[in-house]
Design a protein around this motif. Structure first.
Motif, PDB file in Angstrom:
ATOM      1  N   PRO A 216     -11.040  10.203   0.947  1.00 48.55           N
ATOM      2  CA  PRO A 216     -11.699   8.893   0.897  1.00 48.55           C
ATOM      3  C   PRO A 216     -12.269   8.511  -0.461  1.00 48.55           C
ATOM      4  CG  PRO A 216     -12.272  10.014   2.938  1.00 48.55           C
ATOM      5  CD  PRO A 216     -11.478  10.993   2.131  1.00 48.55           C
ATOM      6  N   LYS A 217     -12.778   9.462  -1.228  1.00 46.00           N
ATOM      7  CA  LYS A 217     -13.364   9.123  -2.526  1.00 46.00           C
ATOM      8  C   LYS A 217     -12.312   8.635  -3.525  1.00 46.00           C
ATOM      9  CE  LYS A 217     -17.495  12.055  -2.306  1.00 46.00           C
ATOM     10  NZ  LYS A 217     -18.256  13.166  -2.948  1.00 46.00           N
ATOM     11  N   LEU A 218     -11.058   8.964  -3.271  1.00 42.10           N
ATOM     12  CA  LEU A 218      -9.985   8.540  -4.183  1.00 42.10           C
ATOM     13  C   LEU A 218      -9.166   7.375  -3.619  1.00 42.10           C
ATOM     14  CD1 LEU A 218      -8.711  12.067  -5.269  1.00 42.10           C
ATOM     15  CD2 LEU A 218     -10.233  10.531  -6.533  1.00 42.10           C
ATOM     16  N   GLU A 219      -9.599   6.845  -2.491  1.00 39.73           N
ATOM     17  CA  GLU A 219      -8.833   5.797  -1.820  1.00 39.73           C
ATOM     18  C   GLU A 219      -8.760   4.517  -2.647  1.00 39.73           C
ATOM     19  OE1 GLU A 219      -8.763   4.400   2.721  1.00 39.73           O
ATOM     20  OE2 GLU A 219     -10.620   3.836   1.704  1.00 39.73           O
ATOM     21  N   GLU A 220      -9.875   4.102  -3.229  1.00 40.80           N
ATOM     22  CA  GLU A 220      -9.908   2.821  -3.943  1.00 40.80           C
ATOM     23  C   GLU A 220      -8.920   2.762  -5.101  1.00 40.80           C
ATOM     24  OE1 GLU A 220     -13.054  -0.213  -6.163  1.00 40.80           O
ATOM     25  OE2 GLU A 220     -13.791   1.560  -5.122  1.00 40.80           O
ATOM     26  N   PRO A 221      -8.870   3.765  -5.991  1.00 40.49           N
ATOM     27  CA  PRO A 221      -7.877   3.679  -7.079  1.00 40.49           C
ATOM     28  C   PRO A 221      -6.440   3.871  -6.591  1.00 40.49           C
ATOM     29  CG  PRO A 221      -9.078   5.755  -7.200  1.00 40.49           C
ATOM     30  CD  PRO A 221      -9.784   4.913  -6.188  1.00 40.49           C
ATOM     31  N   HIS A 222      -6.271   4.495  -5.418  1.00 39.75           N
ATOM     32  CA  HIS A 222      -4.924   4.719  -4.899  1.00 39.75           C
ATOM     33  C   HIS A 222      -4.295   3.427  -4.392  1.00 39.75           C
ATOM     34  CE1 HIS A 222      -1.602   6.622  -2.732  1.00 39.75           C
ATOM     35  NE2 HIS A 222      -1.981   5.964  -1.645  1.00 39.75           N
ATOM     36  N   LEU A 223      -5.078   2.588  -3.763  1.00 40.44           N
ATOM     37  CA  LEU A 223      -4.538   1.375  -3.152  1.00 40.44           C
ATOM     38  C   LEU A 223      -4.406   0.242  -4.174  1.00 40.44           C
ATOM     39  CD1 LEU A 223      -6.634   1.374   0.152  1.00 40.44           C
ATOM     40  CD2 LEU A 223      -4.272   2.140  -0.165  1.00 40.44           C
ATOM     41  N   PRO A 224      -3.446  -0.657  -3.958  1.00 39.45           N
ATOM     42  CA  PRO A 224      -3.355  -1.834  -4.823  1.00 39.45           C
ATOM     43  C   PRO A 224      -4.653  -2.638  -4.753  1.00 39.45           C
ATOM     44  CG  PRO A 224      -1.394  -1.628  -3.456  1.00 39.45           C
ATOM     45  CD  PRO A 224      -2.388  -0.630  -2.930  1.00 39.45           C
ATOM     46  N   ASN A 225      -5.194  -2.971  -5.902  1.00 36.93           N
ATOM     47  CA  ASN A 225      -6.404  -3.783  -5.939  1.00 36.93           C
ATOM     48  C   ASN A 225      -6.241  -4.880  -6.976  1.00 36.93           C
ATOM     49  OD1 ASN A 225      -6.957  -2.566  -8.496  1.00 36.93           O
ATOM     50  ND2 ASN A 225      -7.967  -0.833  -7.470  1.00 36.93           N
TER      51      ASN A 225
ATOM     52  N   GLU B 283       0.810  -1.227   0.000  1.00 41.78           N
ATOM     53  CA  GLU B 283       0.000   0.000   0.000  1.00 41.78           C
ATOM     54  C   GLU B 283       0.838   1.270   0.000  1.00 41.78           C
ATOM     55  OE1 GLU B 283      -3.043   0.457   2.863  1.00 41.78           O
ATOM     56  OE2 GLU B 283      -4.122  -1.360   2.281  1.00 41.78           O
ATOM     57  N   ALA B 284       2.010   1.233   0.605  1.00 35.38           N
ATOM     58  CA  ALA B 284       2.829   2.439   0.725  1.00 35.38           C
ATOM     59  C   ALA B 284       3.255   2.944  -0.652  1.00 35.38           C
ATOM     60  CB  ALA B 284       4.056   2.152   1.580  1.00 35.38           C
ATOM     61  N   GLN B 285       3.639   4.228  -0.721  1.00 33.83           N
ATOM     62  CA  GLN B 285       4.156   4.766  -1.969  1.00 33.83           C
ATOM     63  C   GLN B 285       5.335   3.926  -2.455  1.00 33.83           C
ATOM     64  OE1 GLN B 285       3.512   6.382   1.004  1.00 33.83           O
ATOM     65  NE2 GLN B 285       3.856   8.575   0.673  1.00 33.83           N
ATOM     66  N   GLY B 286       5.495   3.832  -3.760  1.00 31.11           N
ATOM     67  CA  GLY B 286       6.517   2.962  -4.306  1.00 31.11           C
ATOM     68  C   GLY B 286       7.927   3.509  -4.249  1.00 31.11           C
TER      69      GLY B 286
ATOM     70  N   LEU C 235       8.152  -6.421 -11.062  1.00 34.86           N
ATOM     71  CA  LEU C 235       7.253  -5.273 -11.080  1.00 34.86           C
ATOM     72  C   LEU C 235       6.709  -4.994  -9.682  1.00 34.86           C
ATOM     73  CD1 LEU C 235       5.230  -5.990 -14.349  1.00 34.86           C
ATOM     74  CD2 LEU C 235       7.294  -4.607 -14.073  1.00 34.86           C
ATOM     75  N   ARG C 236       6.202  -3.761  -9.510  1.00 28.18           N
ATOM     76  CA  ARG C 236       5.591  -3.364  -8.242  1.00 28.18           C
ATOM     77  C   ARG C 236       4.187  -2.816  -8.479  1.00 28.18           C
ATOM     78  NH1 ARG C 236       9.496   1.072  -5.998  1.00 28.18           N
ATOM     79  NH2 ARG C 236       9.821   1.361  -8.224  1.00 28.18           N
ATOM     80  N   VAL C 237       3.304  -3.108  -7.543  1.00 30.90           N
ATOM     81  CA  VAL C 237       1.990  -2.481  -7.504  1.00 30.90           C
ATOM     82  C   VAL C 237       1.876  -1.863  -6.123  1.00 30.90           C
ATOM     83  CG1 VAL C 237      -0.499  -2.783  -7.678  1.00 30.90           C
ATOM     84  CG2 VAL C 237       1.029  -4.212  -9.060  1.00 30.90           C
ATOM     85  N   THR C 238       1.901  -0.535  -6.054  1.00 27.60           N
ATOM     86  CA  THR C 238       1.939   0.167  -4.773  1.00 27.60           C
ATOM     87  C   THR C 238       0.972   1.338  -4.780  1.00 27.60           C
ATOM     88  OG1 THR C 238       3.661   1.748  -5.426  1.00 27.60           O
ATOM     89  CG2 THR C 238       4.404  -0.393  -4.603  1.00 27.60           C
ATOM     90  N   GLY C 239       0.908   2.018  -3.640  1.00 24.70           N
ATOM     91  CA  GLY C 239       0.215   3.296  -3.621  1.00 24.70           C
ATOM     92  C   GLY C 239       0.970   4.300  -4.471  1.00 24.70           C
ATOM     93  N   PHE C 240       0.268   5.331  -4.912  1.00 23.53           N
ATOM     94  CA  PHE C 240       0.919   6.339  -5.745  1.00 23.53           C
ATOM     95  C   PHE C 240       1.774   7.268  -4.881  1.00 23.53           C
ATOM     96  CE2 PHE C 240      -3.012   5.234  -8.120  1.00 23.53           C
ATOM     97  CZ  PHE C 240      -2.393   4.645  -9.217  1.00 23.53           C
TER      98      PHE C 240
END
Length: 347
Positions: A323-332, A283-286, A311-316
């Motif tokens: 909160p409204k932008l939380e879902e696309p920010h987190l790895p899913n 979840e943390a920034q990459g 490769l990495r999938v991390t928070g931006f």
């Protein structure tokens, strides 16, 4: 009539932590718990619920809103033979205490050539997924992992929540214990009595009991084509992505690091050498992150086993969003599957 076997009752992640604290306090009088609102209220997330009523205000108590003072008091108590367990109410609330943690807690053993060690635990609820705002959803593990002298644990299952917190409290050295907030109310069919027995019967030789968590990663899903490497709050996303990838014919192995410091290089090498491909999920920034360190270790230790770049999938790389932008920010799942598509799959 045929007898039916009743499944174990489901236990929450929060209940496992609460029980671990109570069992540690019962086992040793020197264990005490303090922080903001942990006493009467039982903590914002109720992790310390009932401890004051059971053990008294001298062993579980509230403090002023002064994280630096909380950490400094823990140093003094540990120096005098106690085992303090302190709670930083939210991840980013811990930042005022960093001077105490970095300059004193992390350095005491080295400063005294190992003659003075600090057996204390810093509990930090961290990560997103709960719709929190700024200062309530940071993933700050890289700061602590970078600081020599600290152990850094983060459980992702109900069982590990209990066992790893017991191990952290028994450790002769300071442990930063990261608790994924979004997992507090997750449940599993786990018997707390069985976990207690497992821990109590583990071999003890003067060092912390080790029942598989400290410094040891766990393969939580077997696979052959790619390794998804994660820890704490991102393990569940990696598992869901592995299930989705299986529908596309990709067998993904999921490695839960559990302990960031000490780090399990053997488990990391074993999974990457097995699959030949790796994606790190956190979840943390990459940028300049624990994920960056994992990628570096894979490149250094497993280069000739790799069939594709890591490769990495991390928070931006931004402050934690609204909160409204939380879902696309987190790895899913979708972001992890996109990363799998980017891997080289040709033989």
């Amino acid at each position: 009539m045929t007898a039916t076997t009743q499944a174990p009752a489901k236990t929450t992640f929060a209940a496992a932590l609460n029980t671990a604290l109570a069992d540690s306090m019962e086992a040793e009088d020197g264990v005490c718990v303090f922080g903001e609102d942990v006493g009467t209220l039982g903590g914002v997330f109720r992790i310390t619920d009932g401890l004051t009523a059971r053990f008294g205000t001298s062993r579980c108590f509230d403090t002023p809103l002064a994280e630096s003072g909380i950490a400094g008091m823990a140093v003094g108590m540990a120096l005098n033979g106690m085992r303090p367990v302190i709670e930083m109410q939210f991840d980013a609330f811990a930042y005022p205490a960093l001077e105490q943690i970095f300059s004193h807690i992390a350095k005491y053993a080295n400063r005294t050539r190992g003659n003075v060690r600090l057996p204390l635990v810093i509990r930090i609820p961290y990560g997103g997924g709960v719709g929190g705002v700024e200062h309530h959803c940071d993933s700050s593990e890289a700061y602590y992992a970078h600081t020599a002298g600290l152990k850094v644990f983060t459980p992702a299952t109900v069982s590990d929540a209990y066992l790893m917190l017991r191990e952290a409290i028994d450790s002769p050295d300071p442990v930063v214990f990261f608790e994924p907030k979004k997992l507090y109310w997750s449940k599993d069919e786990v018997s707390l009595e069985d976990l207690r027995a497992q821990y109590d019967h583990a071999q003890y030789d003067g060092e912390p009991r080790t029942v598989g968590a400290q410094g040891r990663a766990a393969v939580v899903r077997e696979g052959t084509d790619v390794s998804l490497i994660s820890y704490g709050p991102s393990v569940s996303a990696a598992l869901k992505a592995a299930d989705a990838a299986e529908e596309d014919g990709i067998s993904a192995e999921v490695l839960d690091l559990r302990s960031i410091v000490p780090f399990d290089d053997d488990a990391l090498r074993a999974t990457v050498e097995k699959t030949g491909r790796a994606v790190v999920v956190a979840e943390a920034q990459g940028f300049v992150s624990v994920a960056s360190e994992i990628v570096a270790r894979i490149q250094e230790q497993c280069f000739h086993s790799l069939a594709s770049p890591v490769l990495r999938v991390t928070g931006f790389d931004i402050p934690y969003p609204a909160p409204k932008l939380e879902e696309p920010h987190l790895p899913n799942v979708d972001r992890i599957l996109d990363a799998l598509d980017e891997l080289q799959w040709e033989d």
